[in-house]
Motif scaffolding. Structure first.
Motif, PDB file in Angstrom:
ATOM      1  N   VAL A 171       0.881  -1.171   0.000  1.00  0.00           N
ATOM      2  CA  VAL A 171       0.000   0.000   0.000  1.00  0.00           C
ATOM      3  C   VAL A 171       0.914   1.214   0.000  1.00  0.00           C
ATOM      4  O   VAL A 171       1.654   1.450   0.964  1.00  0.00           O
ATOM      5  N   ALA A 172       0.892   1.957  -1.106  1.00  0.00           N
ATOM      6  CA  ALA A 172       1.782   3.109  -1.258  1.00  0.00           C
ATOM      7  C   ALA A 172       0.968   4.394  -1.260  1.00  0.00           C
ATOM      8  O   ALA A 172      -0.032   4.495  -1.990  1.00  0.00           O
ATOM      9  N   PRO A 173       1.356   5.372  -0.446  1.00  0.00           N
ATOM     10  CA  PRO A 173       0.680   6.672  -0.540  1.00  0.00           C
ATOM     11  C   PRO A 173       0.783   7.217  -1.960  1.00  0.00           C
ATOM     12  O   PRO A 173       1.734   6.916  -2.686  1.00  0.00           O
ATOM     13  N   VAL A 174      -0.187   7.994  -2.347  1.00  0.00           N
ATOM     14  CA  VAL A 174      -0.244   8.489  -3.728  1.00  0.00           C
ATOM     15  C   VAL A 174       1.043   9.192  -4.115  1.00  0.00           C
ATOM     16  O   VAL A 174       1.556   9.027  -5.230  1.00  0.00           O
ATOM     17  N   GLU A 175       1.626   9.971  -3.206  1.00  0.00           N
ATOM     18  CA  GLU A 175       2.831  10.728  -3.536  1.00  0.00           C
ATOM     19  C   GLU A 175       4.071   9.842  -3.694  1.00  0.00           C
ATOM     20  O   GLU A 175       5.084  10.275  -4.236  1.00  0.00           O
ATOM     21  N   ARG A 176       4.004   8.594  -3.235  1.00  0.00           N
ATOM     22  CA  ARG A 176       5.143   7.683  -3.375  1.00  0.00           C
ATOM     23  C   ARG A 176       4.850   6.529  -4.327  1.00  0.00           C
ATOM     24  O   ARG A 176       5.717   5.702  -4.578  1.00  0.00           O
ATOM     25  N   SER A 177       3.658   6.489  -4.847  1.00  0.00           N
ATOM     26  CA  SER A 177       3.266   5.372  -5.699  1.00  0.00           C
ATOM     27  C   SER A 177       4.060   5.343  -7.004  1.00  0.00           C
ATOM     28  O   SER A 177       4.521   4.282  -7.445  1.00  0.00           O
ATOM     29  N   ASP A 178       4.255   6.490  -7.640  1.00  0.00           N
ATOM     30  CA  ASP A 178       4.989   6.523  -8.910  1.00  0.00           C
ATOM     31  C   ASP A 178       6.427   6.056  -8.731  1.00  0.00           C
ATOM     32  O   ASP A 178       6.960   5.304  -9.557  1.00  0.00           O
ATOM     33  N   ALA A 179       7.080   6.504  -7.654  1.00  0.00           N
ATOM     34  CA  ALA A 179       8.470   6.090  -7.404  1.00  0.00           C
ATOM     35  C   ALA A 179       8.546   4.596  -7.134  1.00  0.00           C
ATOM     36  O   ALA A 179       9.495   3.920  -7.576  1.00  0.00           O
ATOM     37  N   THR A 180       7.556   4.062  -6.433  1.00  0.00           N
ATOM     38  CA  THR A 180       7.538   2.629  -6.141  1.00  0.00           C
ATOM     39  C   THR A 180       7.377   1.814  -7.416  1.00  0.00           C
ATOM     40  O   THR A 180       8.100   0.842  -7.652  1.00  0.00           O
ATOM     41  N   ILE A 181       6.430   2.230  -8.266  1.00  0.00           N
ATOM     42  CA  ILE A 181       6.200   1.531  -9.534  1.00  0.00           C
ATOM     43  C   ILE A 181       7.433   1.622 -10.426  1.00  0.00           C
ATOM     44  O   ILE A 181       7.836   0.633 -11.072  1.00  0.00           O
ATOM     45  N   ALA A 182       8.058   2.784 -10.468  1.00  0.00           N
ATOM     46  CA  ALA A 182       9.236   2.960 -11.311  1.00  0.00           C
ATOM     47  C   ALA A 182      10.365   2.031 -10.871  1.00  0.00           C
ATOM     48  O   ALA A 182      11.045   1.428 -11.721  1.00  0.00           O
ATOM     49  N   TYR A 183      10.539   1.906  -9.576  1.00  0.00           N
ATOM     50  CA  TYR A 183      11.600   1.011  -9.095  1.00  0.00           C
ATOM     51  C   TYR A 183      11.279  -0.442  -9.418  1.00  0.00           C
ATOM     52  O   TYR A 183      12.137  -1.182  -9.906  1.00  0.00           O
ATOM     53  N   LEU A 184      10.052  -0.869  -9.164  1.00  0.00           N
ATOM     54  CA  LEU A 184       9.690  -2.266  -9.409  1.00  0.00           C
ATOM     55  C   LEU A 184       9.738  -2.600 -10.896  1.00  0.00           C
ATOM     56  O   LEU A 184      10.152  -3.692 -11.283  1.00  0.00           O
ATOM     57  N   VAL A 228       1.195  -5.288 -10.618  1.00  0.00           N
ATOM     58  CA  VAL A 228      -0.178  -4.785 -10.757  1.00  0.00           C
ATOM     59  C   VAL A 228      -0.326  -3.541  -9.890  1.00  0.00           C
ATOM     60  O   VAL A 228       0.111  -3.527  -8.743  1.00  0.00           O
ATOM     61  N   ARG A 229      -0.979  -2.523 -10.456  1.00  0.00           N
ATOM     62  CA  ARG A 229      -1.233  -1.292  -9.696  1.00  0.00           C
ATOM     63  C   ARG A 229      -2.729  -0.983  -9.739  1.00  0.00           C
ATOM     64  O   ARG A 229      -3.319  -0.882 -10.811  1.00  0.00           O
ATOM     65  N   LEU A 230      -3.316  -0.830  -8.553  1.00  0.00           N
ATOM     66  CA  LEU A 230      -4.736  -0.500  -8.436  1.00  0.00           C
ATOM     67  C   LEU A 230      -4.848   0.871  -7.762  1.00  0.00           C
ATOM     68  O   LEU A 230      -4.785   0.980  -6.527  1.00  0.00           O
ATOM     69  N   PRO A 231      -4.964   1.933  -8.544  1.00  0.00           N
ATOM     70  CA  PRO A 231      -4.984   3.288  -7.969  1.00  0.00           C
ATOM     71  C   PRO A 231      -6.148   3.485  -7.002  1.00  0.00           C
ATOM     72  O   PRO A 231      -7.299   3.161  -7.319  1.00  0.00           O
ATOM     73  N   GLY A 232      -5.837   4.011  -5.821  1.00  0.00           N
ATOM     74  CA  GLY A 232      -6.844   4.362  -4.836  1.00  0.00           C
ATOM     75  C   GLY A 232      -7.609   3.202  -4.247  1.00  0.00           C
ATOM     76  O   GLY A 232      -8.632   3.407  -3.591  1.00  0.00           O
ATOM     77  N   ALA A 233      -7.129   1.955  -4.434  1.00  0.00           N
ATOM     78  CA  ALA A 233      -7.874   0.789  -3.954  1.00  0.00           C
ATOM     79  C   ALA A 233      -7.771   0.607  -2.448  1.00  0.00           C
ATOM     80  O   ALA A 233      -8.651   0.007  -1.831  1.00  0.00           O
ATOM     81  N   ALA A 234      -6.714   1.090  -1.834  1.00  0.00           N
ATOM     82  CA  ALA A 234      -6.519   0.902  -0.399  1.00  0.00           C
ATOM     83  C   ALA A 234      -7.192   2.022   0.389  1.00  0.00           C
ATOM     84  O   ALA A 234      -7.169   3.187  -0.019  1.00  0.00           O
ATOM     85  N   GLN A 235      -7.789   1.653   1.516  1.00  0.00           N
ATOM     86  CA  GLN A 235      -8.519   2.608   2.339  1.00  0.00           C
ATOM     87  C   GLN A 235      -7.871   2.851   3.700  1.00  0.00           C
ATOM     88  O   GLN A 235      -7.960   3.941   4.234  1.00  0.00           O
ATOM     89  N   GLY A 276      -4.280   4.803  -0.167  1.00  0.00           N
ATOM     90  CA  GLY A 276      -3.238   4.863  -1.181  1.00  0.00           C
ATOM     91  C   GLY A 276      -3.506   3.879  -2.291  1.00  0.00           C
ATOM     92  O   GLY A 276      -4.607   3.321  -2.412  1.00  0.00           O
ATOM     93  N   ASP A 277      -2.482   3.656  -3.107  1.00  0.00           N
ATOM     94  CA  ASP A 277      -2.590   2.711  -4.209  1.00  0.00           C
ATOM     95  C   ASP A 277      -2.178   1.320  -3.735  1.00  0.00           C
ATOM     96  O   ASP A 277      -1.223   1.170  -2.972  1.00  0.00           O
ATOM     97  N   LEU A 278      -2.897   0.328  -4.219  1.00  0.00           N
ATOM     98  CA  LEU A 278      -2.537  -1.057  -3.924  1.00  0.00           C
ATOM     99  C   LEU A 278      -1.646  -1.573  -5.049  1.00  0.00           C
ATOM    100  O   LEU A 278      -2.016  -1.512  -6.223  1.00  0.00           O
ATOM    101  N   ILE A 279      -0.473  -2.069  -4.683  1.00  0.00           N
ATOM    102  CA  ILE A 279       0.506  -2.559  -5.650  1.00  0.00           C
ATOM    103  C   ILE A 279       0.815  -4.019  -5.331  1.00  0.00           C
ATOM    104  O   ILE A 279       1.147  -4.353  -4.186  1.00  0.00           O
ATOM    105  N   LEU A 280       0.697  -4.876  -6.324  1.00  0.00           N
ATOM    106  CA  LEU A 280       0.970  -6.300  -6.166  1.00  0.00           C
ATOM    107  C   LEU A 280       2.096  -6.697  -7.108  1.00  0.00           C
ATOM    108  O   LEU A 280       2.168  -6.208  -8.244  1.00  0.00           O
ATOM    109  N   CYS A 281       2.958  -7.593  -6.664  1.00  0.00           N
ATOM    110  CA  CYS A 281       4.010  -8.092  -7.538  1.00  0.00           C
ATOM    111  C   CYS A 281       4.606  -9.358  -6.941  1.00  0.00           C
ATOM    112  O   CYS A 281       4.397  -9.682  -5.767  1.00  0.00           O
ATOM    113  N   ASP A 282       5.344 -10.081  -7.772  1.00  0.00           N
ATOM    114  CA  ASP A 282       6.101 -11.259  -7.342  1.00  0.00           C
ATOM    115  C   ASP A 282       7.585 -10.974  -7.536  1.00  0.00           C
ATOM    116  O   ASP A 282       7.977 -10.325  -8.524  1.00  0.00           O
TER     117      ASP A 282
END
Length: 217
Positions: free
Chosen positions: A7-20, A30-37, A41-47
């Motif tokens: 779960v990444a805050p919106v302001e850190r979501s882009d940096a997290t996705i870029a790194y992954l 997988v990135r689900l914008p605004g899915a976390a309550q 923040g954004d819900l990000i899934l990966c292996d």
């Protein structure tokens, strides 16, 4: 492979996705914008390939996701895909040697606390060991080793010393400092009860000074 749920805050979501996205050992992103309550923040899934998991988790911590969001780690028993094989090839090291230190730390912290359960199992393990000695039963002694919970605090001291986390060292040492005396006392009381009731007749004989005991291999 391990599965990460972030779960990444919106302001850190882009940096997290870029790194992954730029990490070859990461797949199924997988990135689900605004899915976390909670936290929001954004819900990000990966292996991630296990061999590279510690490095990836360290980088995610540097983005402060563990403070402002969430990092959850789950093990993937089987991953059937060419992408998974490519990710494992891209990760340095061998699967059998992979150690996820974040998981080691988490389990160590959980098992290093002084609690009623820890003290109870410590006393129980010591009682079983005492009975194993009195009856010359290797099975009981091995059983006491299995029941004994002292590995958690011992591992806590080792891990915390390496990482210089002195608070965890104190917590682990406190658990051992209380648990061992309680176990010793329980074994001593058991011996007194058995002596008083004459129940040690089948155990070791009483030895006089100068007697020798031969232990069969």
């Amino acid at each position: 492979m391990i599965h990460l749920r972030l779960v990444a805050p919106v302001e850190r979501s882009d940096a997290t996705i870029a790194y992954l996205e730029g990490t070859p050992s990461v797949i199924n992103l997988v990135r689900l914008p605004g899915a976390a309550q909670k936290p929001s923040g954004d819900l990000i899934l990966c292996d991630v390939a296990r061999e590279d998991a510690t490095r990836v988790l360290t980088e995610l911590r540097s983005l402060r996701l563990h403070h402002e969001g969430t990092i959850a780690v789950e093990y993937v028993d089987t991953a059937i895909s060419d992408a998974a094989r490519e990710a494992e090839r891209a990760a340095p090291g061998a699967v059998g040697d992979a150690v996820i230190w974040e998981t080691v730390r988490a389990r160590t912290f959980e098992e290093a606390d002084l609690s009623f359960t820890f003290v109870a199992f410590m006393a129980l393990a010591t009682l079983i060991a005492a009975m194993g000695i009195l009856t010359d039963s290797i099975v009981l002694i091995i059983g006491a080793m299995i029941v004994g919970p002292e590995f958690g605090p011992l591992a806590g001291i080792s891990v915390a010393t390496v990482e210089r986390r002195w608070t965890l060292v104190r917590r682990s040492a406190q658990a051992l400092a209380v648990g061992f005396p309680v176990g010793i006392t329980a074994a001593f009381v058991l011996t007194l009860i058995l002596d008083a009731t004459g129940s040690r007749a089948g155990g070791y004989p009483e030895l006089a000074p100068g007697d020798f005991v031969h232990f069969a291999p």
